[in-house]
Design a protein around this motif. Structure first.
Motif, PDB file in Angstrom:
ATOM      1  N   GLY A 164      -4.366  -8.559   0.024  1.00  0.00           N
ATOM      2  CA  GLY A 164      -5.418  -7.562   0.107  1.00  0.00           C
ATOM      3  C   GLY A 164      -5.704  -6.865  -1.209  1.00  0.00           C
ATOM      4  N   VAL A 165      -6.947  -6.471  -1.380  1.00  0.00           N
ATOM      5  CA  VAL A 165      -7.374  -5.776  -2.589  1.00  0.00           C
ATOM      6  C   VAL A 165      -7.043  -4.293  -2.534  1.00  0.00           C
ATOM      7  CG1 VAL A 165      -9.485  -4.986  -3.757  1.00  0.00           C
ATOM      8  CG2 VAL A 165      -9.126  -7.417  -3.348  1.00  0.00           C
ATOM      9  N   ASN A 166      -7.007  -3.705  -1.337  1.00  0.00           N
ATOM     10  CA  ASN A 166      -6.753  -2.269  -1.226  1.00  0.00           C
ATOM     11  C   ASN A 166      -5.402  -1.891  -1.839  1.00  0.00           C
ATOM     12  OD1 ASN A 166      -7.034   0.412  -0.510  1.00  0.00           O
ATOM     13  ND2 ASN A 166      -6.781   0.074   1.674  1.00  0.00           N
ATOM     14  N   ALA A 167      -4.364  -2.632  -1.489  1.00  0.00           N
ATOM     15  CA  ALA A 167      -3.051  -2.351  -2.052  1.00  0.00           C
ATOM     16  C   ALA A 167      -3.050  -2.528  -3.568  1.00  0.00           C
ATOM     17  CB  ALA A 167      -1.999  -3.260  -1.425  1.00  0.00           C
ATOM     18  N   ASN A 168      -3.803  -3.490  -4.059  1.00  0.00           N
ATOM     19  CA  ASN A 168      -3.879  -3.699  -5.500  1.00  0.00           C
ATOM     20  C   ASN A 168      -4.619  -2.558  -6.207  1.00  0.00           C
ATOM     21  OD1 ASN A 168      -2.847  -6.480  -6.662  1.00  0.00           O
ATOM     22  ND2 ASN A 168      -3.513  -6.850  -4.564  1.00  0.00           N
ATOM     23  N   MET A 169      -5.620  -2.001  -5.552  1.00  0.00           N
ATOM     24  CA  MET A 169      -6.334  -0.876  -6.138  1.00  0.00           C
ATOM     25  C   MET A 169      -5.387   0.310  -6.350  1.00  0.00           C
ATOM     26  SD  MET A 169      -9.732   1.068  -4.699  1.00  0.00           S
ATOM     27  CE  MET A 169      -8.870   1.795  -3.292  1.00  0.00           C
ATOM     28  N   HIS A 170      -4.597   0.622  -5.333  1.00  0.00           N
ATOM     29  CA  HIS A 170      -3.691   1.758  -5.470  1.00  0.00           C
ATOM     30  C   HIS A 170      -2.490   1.427  -6.361  1.00  0.00           C
ATOM     31  CE1 HIS A 170      -5.938   4.481  -3.046  1.00  0.00           C
ATOM     32  NE2 HIS A 170      -6.093   3.553  -2.120  1.00  0.00           N
ATOM     33  N   THR A 171      -2.209   0.139  -6.536  1.00  0.00           N
ATOM     34  CA  THR A 171      -1.197  -0.245  -7.519  1.00  0.00           C
ATOM     35  C   THR A 171      -1.691   0.056  -8.930  1.00  0.00           C
ATOM     36  OG1 THR A 171      -0.251  -1.955  -6.082  1.00  0.00           O
ATOM     37  CG2 THR A 171       0.099  -2.201  -8.453  1.00  0.00           C
ATOM     38  N   VAL A 172      -2.966  -0.210  -9.208  1.00  0.00           N
ATOM     39  CA  VAL A 172      -3.529   0.163 -10.509  1.00  0.00           C
ATOM     40  C   VAL A 172      -3.374   1.659 -10.736  1.00  0.00           C
ATOM     41  CG1 VAL A 172      -5.663   0.341 -11.853  1.00  0.00           C
ATOM     42  CG2 VAL A 172      -5.151  -1.764 -10.610  1.00  0.00           C
ATOM     43  N   GLU A 173      -3.758   2.438  -9.744  1.00  0.00           N
ATOM     44  CA  GLU A 173      -3.643   3.893  -9.840  1.00  0.00           C
ATOM     45  C   GLU A 173      -2.209   4.329 -10.123  1.00  0.00           C
ATOM     46  OE1 GLU A 173      -4.721   7.618  -6.872  1.00  0.00           O
ATOM     47  OE2 GLU A 173      -4.024   5.729  -6.002  1.00  0.00           O
ATOM     48  N   TYR A 210       0.830  -1.200   0.000  1.00  0.00           N
ATOM     49  CA  TYR A 210       0.000   0.000   0.000  1.00  0.00           C
ATOM     50  C   TYR A 210       0.868   1.254   0.000  1.00  0.00           C
ATOM     51  CZ  TYR A 210      -3.593   3.278   1.741  1.00  0.00           C
ATOM     52  OH  TYR A 210      -4.451   4.334   1.909  1.00  0.00           O
ATOM     53  N   ALA A 211       1.788   1.351   0.949  1.00  0.00           N
ATOM     54  CA  ALA A 211       2.657   2.525   1.027  1.00  0.00           C
ATOM     55  C   ALA A 211       3.562   2.624  -0.195  1.00  0.00           C
ATOM     56  CB  ALA A 211       3.493   2.474   2.303  1.00  0.00           C
ATOM     57  N   HIS A 212       4.075   1.496  -0.661  1.00  0.00           N
ATOM     58  CA  HIS A 212       4.989   1.530  -1.810  1.00  0.00           C
ATOM     59  C   HIS A 212       4.266   1.927  -3.095  1.00  0.00           C
ATOM     60  CE1 HIS A 212       7.763  -0.320   0.988  1.00  0.00           C
ATOM     61  NE2 HIS A 212       8.728  -0.186   0.104  1.00  0.00           N
ATOM     62  N   ALA A 213       2.995   1.554  -3.220  1.00  0.00           N
ATOM     63  CA  ALA A 213       2.229   2.024  -4.383  1.00  0.00           C
ATOM     64  C   ALA A 213       2.138   3.537  -4.381  1.00  0.00           C
ATOM     65  CB  ALA A 213       0.834   1.403  -4.373  1.00  0.00           C
TER      66      ALA A 213
END
Length: 410
Positions: A176-185, A117-120
């Motif tokens: 987790g999906v949250n980290a993946n969402m911000h990875t898309v962004e 999450y933070a790294h994204a």
């Protein structure tokens, strides 16, 4: 109550509404400038807009603020370049793990975990700094993308894993999906500023697994939490349902945020965009609105529901309304459907009435079921990112990322 904007077209936004949004964006930047931490990075603002004493800078907050200031710079704010530099230097020094590589979650705490999450958000901040022309932006971006690929990207799954220990020796089984969402962004932003197609392709793979896979197969009740085989953990945090990053159940705001991101991916892909994306974007948004808005007798989006659509955490989060504003605008621009224009107006009306502080233009971060200030989940006002993006999106040309749009001129 102040008049709320009605979307027409991004290219022909009425002048009076453009001025209103410009003013709102400037006021949000005014608030954000207060978060500068002399020790490095950007700190946590309390409800009065003051730095919280004794709370060191956090990577995700620093990155969101740096990203916001980069957009503000491209929108002509003369203060913003120095603030971007402050954020970039913190990411290169104070928040960087010189021993093991990657980024600390909190300044000065080298024993913490390394979170996707933070790294994204490091990727997002670095991409935005690159896009605005910061001299250290590209080097920071290249390093951040390297860490994401080497440590978090799972090529077989087409998703990112979630958390390592500080020395990169133990990978937590949680996914987790949250980290993946911000990875898309962040990958969309990286694709826009580098021109490298690999980041768009990876963003598309994540979107496909999450939206066309997990969300569709659960009738748009998106599971957020998984084990290491990517099997859903539907009871995760059932005893701590108001967790700020891993709440139990369905996170209503994420359905809406994924809707917008789906359309950004479609914009990036152009004629190559999969045929399922427009319908999925509409269905995700509709599910979020139907299951989250005004479902307990008062206006506002509940934070979470269970998998039978019963509200669980009824607090109203500012970021959900901000995402609803942005998604409604994006859907209206993509489809021309006036129902989304009406929604955009409705969400803005709620924000102006309940969330926007007339004293300084900041947004109250959390309200209770009666739309009164609350801090059950989220204390203070440490983040202008969601509100700023919702405010400036109608001023921007259509693009796959905010920095891509800002580079193209406002």
């Amino acid at each position: 109550m102040p008049e709320t904007p009605h979307p027409e077209s991004a290219a022909r936004l009425p002048e009076t509404e453009a001025r209103r949004l410009d003013d709102a964006a400037t006021r949000l930047v005014d608030v954000a400038t207060r978060s500068l931490d002399p020790a490095g990075g950007f700190g946590w603002l309390d409800d009065a807009g003051r730095l919280t004493p004794g709370r060191p800078a956090e990577t995700w907050v620093t990155c969101r603020m740096t990203h916001t200031f980069a957009l503000a710079h491209l929108h002509g704010d003369p203060r913003a370049a120095d603030l971007v530099d402050h954020g970039v230097q913190a990411l290169r020094t104070t928040l960087h793990d010189e021993r093991h590589g990657g980024w600390l979650s909190v300044a000065g705490r080298a024993d913490g975990g390394k979170e996707a999450y933070a790294h994204a958000f490091v990727v997002l901040a670095a991409a935005s700094a690159t896009g605005m022309g910061h001299p250290d932006g590209r080097a920071l971006l290249d390093e951040a993308l390297g860490v994401m690929v080497d440590r978090f990207w799972d090529e077989d799954e087409g998703l990112v894993v979630d958390q390592w220990d500080a020395s990169w020796t133990r990978l937590d089984p949680y996914r987790g999906v949250n980290a993946n969402m911000h990875t898309v962004e962040s990958f969309l932003a990286a694709a826009d500023v580098t021109g490298d197609r690999v980041w768009l392709d990876r963003a598309t793979r994540v979107l496909t697994r999450v939206v066309d896979g997990f969300a569709r197969s659960h009738d748009w009740r998106l599971p957020e939490h998984f084990d290491e085989q990517w099997s859903p953990l539907l009871d995760h945090n059932v005893d701590n349902p108001g967790h700020p990053f891993q709440p139990y159940g369905v996170t209503i705001g994420h359905l809406i945020e994924w809707s917008r991101l789906s359309l950004h991916v479609a914009t990036a892909l152009g004629d190559e965009s999969p045929s399922w994306i427009p319908g999925a974007a509409r269905d995700l948004y509709a599910a979020g609105v139907r299951r989250g808005w005004d479902v307990d007798g008062a206006p506002g989006f509940v934070y979470t529901t269970d998998f039978e659509d019963r509200p669980v955490v009824r607090e109203r989060m500012h970021w959900v309304v901000a995402e609803a504003i942005a998604a409604a605008w994006t859907l209206h621009r993509a489809t021309g459907d006036t129902a989304y224009a009406d929604d955009y107006e409705r969400w803005w009306a709620y924000a102006v009435q309940h969330l926007v502080d007339p004293a300084d233009g900041s947004w109250r971060h959390e309200l209770d079921v009666h739309n009164q200030p609350s801090s059950r989940v989220w204390a203070g006002r440490p983040d202008v990112y969601h509100a700023y993006q919702a405010t400036v999106l109608p001023l921007m040309p259509e693009a796959a990322s905010f920095i891509g749009a800002a580079q193209g001129g406002w």
